[in-house]
Design a protein around this motif. Sequence first.
Motif, PDB file in Angstrom:
ATOM      1  N   MET A 195      24.954  39.405  33.880  1.00 31.46           N
ATOM      2  CA  MET A 195      25.301  40.551  33.071  1.00 31.46           C
ATOM      3  C   MET A 195      26.314  40.652  32.258  1.00 31.46           C
ATOM      4  O   MET A 195      26.344  41.287  30.993  1.00 31.46           O
ATOM      5  N   ALA A 196      27.342  39.739  32.389  1.00 29.60           N
ATOM      6  CA  ALA A 196      28.504  39.440  31.543  1.00 29.60           C
ATOM      7  C   ALA A 196      27.934  38.989  30.141  1.00 29.60           C
ATOM      8  O   ALA A 196      28.169  39.241  29.119  1.00 29.60           O
ATOM      9  N   ILE A 197      26.943  37.972  30.190  1.00 32.22           N
ATOM     10  CA  ILE A 197      26.439  37.318  29.143  1.00 32.22           C
ATOM     11  C   ILE A 197      25.492  38.083  28.419  1.00 32.22           C
ATOM     12  O   ILE A 197      25.584  38.370  27.196  1.00 32.22           O
ATOM     13  N   ALA A 198      24.985  39.027  29.244  1.00 31.31           N
ATOM     14  CA  ALA A 198      23.847  40.154  28.434  1.00 31.31           C
ATOM     15  C   ALA A 198      24.943  41.233  28.033  1.00 31.31           C
ATOM     16  O   ALA A 198      24.487  41.628  26.528  1.00 31.31           O
ATOM     17  N   ARG A 199      26.003  41.525  28.243  1.00 28.02           N
ATOM     18  CA  ARG A 199      26.791  42.561  27.687  1.00 28.02           C
ATOM     19  C   ARG A 199      27.330  41.803  26.533  1.00 28.02           C
ATOM     20  O   ARG A 199      27.486  42.391  25.345  1.00 28.02           O
ATOM     21  N   PHE A 200      27.831  40.699  26.247  1.00 24.69           N
ATOM     22  CA  PHE A 200      28.177  39.775  25.033  1.00 24.69           C
ATOM     23  C   PHE A 200      27.105  39.732  24.058  1.00 24.69           C
ATOM     24  O   PHE A 200      27.395  40.303  22.968  1.00 24.69           O
ATOM     25  N   ASP A 206      24.035  40.153  16.091  1.00 25.13           N
ATOM     26  CA  ASP A 206      22.841  39.311  15.844  1.00 25.13           C
ATOM     27  C   ASP A 206      21.486  39.793  16.624  1.00 25.13           C
ATOM     28  O   ASP A 206      21.664  39.873  17.563  1.00 25.13           O
ATOM     29  N   PRO A 207      20.282  40.319  15.907  1.00 20.89           N
ATOM     30  CA  PRO A 207      19.492  40.899  16.522  1.00 20.89           C
ATOM     31  C   PRO A 207      18.808  39.716  17.575  1.00 20.89           C
ATOM     32  O   PRO A 207      18.257  40.488  18.549  1.00 20.89           O
ATOM     33  N   GLY A 208      18.502  38.473  17.361  1.00 25.75           N
ATOM     34  CA  GLY A 208      18.175  37.631  18.331  1.00 25.75           C
ATOM     35  C   GLY A 208      18.977  37.726  19.591  1.00 25.75           C
ATOM     36  O   GLY A 208      18.298  37.743  20.801  1.00 25.75           O
ATOM     37  N   ARG A 209      20.240  37.485  19.621  1.00 26.96           N
ATOM     38  CA  ARG A 209      21.113  37.654  20.543  1.00 26.96           C
ATOM     39  C   ARG A 209      20.947  39.251  21.512  1.00 26.96           C
ATOM     40  O   ARG A 209      20.905  39.373  22.708  1.00 26.96           O
ATOM     41  N   GLN A 210      20.836  40.166  20.578  1.00 25.46           N
ATOM     42  CA  GLN A 210      20.542  41.543  21.102  1.00 25.46           C
ATOM     43  C   GLN A 210      19.091  41.760  21.955  1.00 25.46           C
ATOM     44  O   GLN A 210      19.274  42.194  23.057  1.00 25.46           O
ATOM     45  N   LEU A 211      18.244  40.890  21.454  1.00 27.34           N
ATOM     46  CA  LEU A 211      16.848  40.897  22.112  1.00 27.34           C
ATOM     47  C   LEU A 211      17.042  40.407  23.407  1.00 27.34           C
ATOM     48  O   LEU A 211      16.368  40.661  24.398  1.00 27.34           O
ATOM     49  N   ALA A 212      17.639  39.075  23.252  1.00 25.43           N
ATOM     50  CA  ALA A 212      17.913  38.242  24.514  1.00 25.43           C
ATOM     51  C   ALA A 212      18.604  39.004  25.636  1.00 25.43           C
ATOM     52  O   ALA A 212      18.357  38.942  27.005  1.00 25.43           O
ATOM     53  N   GLY A 213      19.799  39.659  25.049  1.00 27.75           N
ATOM     54  CA  GLY A 213      20.313  40.549  26.226  1.00 27.75           C
ATOM     55  C   GLY A 213      19.543  41.779  26.535  1.00 27.75           C
ATOM     56  O   GLY A 213      19.820  42.012  27.877  1.00 27.75           O
ATOM     57  N   LEU A 214      18.613  42.306  25.942  1.00 23.17           N
ATOM     58  CA  LEU A 214      17.987  43.381  26.534  1.00 23.17           C
ATOM     59  C   LEU A 214      16.919  42.872  27.215  1.00 23.17           C
ATOM     60  O   LEU A 214      16.604  43.678  28.491  1.00 23.17           O
ATOM     61  N   GLU A 215      16.392  41.762  27.144  1.00 20.40           N
ATOM     62  CA  GLU A 215      15.628  40.943  28.459  1.00 20.40           C
ATOM     63  C   GLU A 215      16.258  40.905  29.549  1.00 20.40           C
ATOM     64  O   GLU A 215      15.593  41.261  30.772  1.00 20.40           O
ATOM     65  N   ALA A 217      19.008  42.539  30.724  1.00 25.94           N
ATOM     66  CA  ALA A 217      19.312  43.922  31.007  1.00 25.94           C
ATOM     67  C   ALA A 217      18.049  44.476  31.568  1.00 25.94           C
ATOM     68  O   ALA A 217      18.113  45.258  32.744  1.00 25.94           O
ATOM     69  N   ARG A 218      16.961  44.229  31.222  1.00 32.63           N
ATOM     70  CA  ARG A 218      15.524  44.637  31.987  1.00 32.63           C
ATOM     71  C   ARG A 218      15.351  44.068  33.279  1.00 32.63           C
ATOM     72  O   ARG A 218      14.997  44.829  34.143  1.00 32.63           O
ATOM     73  N   GLY A 219      15.816  42.733  33.202  1.00 29.74           N
ATOM     74  CA  GLY A 219      15.378  42.021  34.612  1.00 29.74           C
ATOM     75  C   GLY A 219      16.506  42.451  35.439  1.00 29.74           C
ATOM     76  O   GLY A 219      16.186  42.618  36.906  1.00 29.74           O
ATOM     77  N   LEU A 220      17.790  42.871  35.235  1.00 25.86           N
ATOM     78  CA  LEU A 220      18.813  43.356  35.999  1.00 25.86           C
ATOM     79  C   LEU A 220      18.651  44.808  36.591  1.00 25.86           C
ATOM     80  O   LEU A 220      18.968  44.862  37.828  1.00 25.86           O
ATOM     81  N   GLY A 221      18.329  45.614  35.610  1.00 22.77           N
ATOM     82  CA  GLY A 221      18.132  46.800  35.859  1.00 22.77           C
ATOM     83  C   GLY A 221      19.280  47.577  36.312  1.00 22.77           C
ATOM     84  O   GLY A 221      19.262  48.800  37.144  1.00 22.77           O
ATOM     85  N   THR A 222      20.467  47.239  36.079  1.00 20.81           N
ATOM     86  CA  THR A 222      21.710  47.693  36.354  1.00 20.81           C
ATOM     87  C   THR A 222      22.234  48.759  35.533  1.00 20.81           C
ATOM     88  O   THR A 222      21.905  48.747  34.314  1.00 20.81           O
ATOM     89  N   VAL A 249      14.048  49.725  27.822  1.00 15.97           N
ATOM     90  CA  VAL A 249      14.889  49.201  28.886  1.00 15.97           C
ATOM     91  C   VAL A 249      15.543  50.483  29.623  1.00 15.97           C
ATOM     92  O   VAL A 249      15.760  50.488  30.450  1.00 15.97           O
ATOM     93  N   LEU A 250      15.950  51.402  28.426  1.00 22.65           N
ATOM     94  CA  LEU A 250      16.815  52.412  29.049  1.00 22.65           C
ATOM     95  C   LEU A 250      15.458  53.118  29.920  1.00 22.65           C
ATOM     96  O   LEU A 250      16.211  53.521  31.000  1.00 22.65           O
ATOM     97  N   ASP A 251      14.754  53.611  29.368  1.00 28.04           N
ATOM     98  CA  ASP A 251      13.511  54.088  30.115  1.00 28.04           C
ATOM     99  C   ASP A 251      13.172  53.519  31.742  1.00 28.04           C
ATOM    100  O   ASP A 251      13.290  54.361  32.589  1.00 28.04           O
ATOM    101  N   ALA A 252      13.107  52.442  31.370  1.00 29.36           N
ATOM    102  CA  ALA A 252      12.778  51.307  32.779  1.00 29.36           C
ATOM    103  C   ALA A 252      14.003  51.770  33.886  1.00 29.36           C
ATOM    104  O   ALA A 252      13.895  51.844  34.971  1.00 29.36           O
ATOM    105  N   ILE A 253      15.290  51.794  33.297  1.00 29.18           N
ATOM    106  CA  ILE A 253      16.420  51.617  34.120  1.00 29.18           C
ATOM    107  C   ILE A 253      16.631  53.161  34.655  1.00 29.18           C
ATOM    108  O   ILE A 253      16.831  53.319  35.884  1.00 29.18           O
ATOM    109  N   ASP A 254      15.897  54.246  33.947  1.00 28.83           N
ATOM    110  CA  ASP A 254      16.274  55.661  34.444  1.00 28.83           C
ATOM    111  C   ASP A 254      15.062  55.710  35.356  1.00 28.83           C
ATOM    112  O   ASP A 254      15.342  56.641  36.436  1.00 28.83           O
ATOM    113  N   SER A 255      14.041  55.149  35.181  1.00 27.86           N
ATOM    114  CA  SER A 255      13.015  55.339  36.033  1.00 27.86           C
ATOM    115  C   SER A 255      13.195  54.791  37.436  1.00 27.86           C
ATOM    116  O   SER A 255      12.931  55.335  38.644  1.00 27.86           O
TER     117      SER A 255
END
Length: 300
Positions: A195-200, A206-215, A217-222, A249-255
């Motif tokens: 989660m700390a790495i995803a937040r960074f 960098d869009p590449g890092r943002q997409l990696a962080g989104l993946e 975040a989806r897996g953690l679901g926090t 990812v936001l919709d998945a977390i809300d659901s």
Amino acid sequence: MRDKRTARWRGTRRRQPVAGVGAFLRCWAIGPLLTVVVATTIAAEGRAADSRGEALRGLASEDSEVVERTLAQLASQGDAAVVAAIEALCDDRLQVGTDGAIFLKAPRERSLRDPISGAIMEPQPSGTREGEVNNQLRRLAFPVLAQLKLKAPLESARLAAAQELAERGSDEALSVLRTALQQEKSRNVRDAMAMAIARFDLQSDDPGRQLAGLEVARGLGTPSLRGDLGRLAAPTTANDQVRRKARQVLDAIDSRQKRIDVIAALFHGLSLGSILLLAALGLAVTFGLLGVINMAHGEM
């Protein structure tokens, strides 16, 4: 037959001293080598302790910029032996000698201790002063402490360090987090580090890092990452792929959160209903034994 046995016994008796002499010679040859290895190890530990002491002298400076550079240097070195000194700085327990050397004052103690070994200084230094620290330095020191505690033997300490870095960490701690994540075995600590790495990654440009962080975040679901996800899902995000992914990812977390809320409400309703049911059964049994008409139950 007896002569043959006697000859074999005599041959064995002759060979034993030779084996004993060989073992003695081997030990005599290895002894100096072991002495050299032990002496080299002790000397290396002494030099390491001296280098730590010199590095820690920067914490005693009255110039806050020098203290900031020292904290950055200690963080880059990754030496967990300096944790006690940084904690003492944050807790106003750091004492500075007349020669610039630093000492620690343990809680509820008056004796000064060595910042590395923790041993009580004999004799006790005189003429010491308190180290200079302010809230800005404390804010800088807390992430450094968390970064150094990622290698702590206790799982609770590593978990608290990962959570601290997730809240206050900087990009300098990202490489340390990635390395610690590969070596971590506890699932809870691994999730906190991820989660700390995803937040960074979500906070980077960098869009590449943002997409990696989104993946991640989806897996953690926090839901603790909702702030960063909402920022990326806003119409002001330039990258369409990042914006759509953040919205998904936001919709998945809300659901997922809605499902958790429904299950929690069901358990709460069952718990409250069971309490009311037990109370009603108790009243029914009590009134039945007493022979009293229970108007609440519709008896006439």
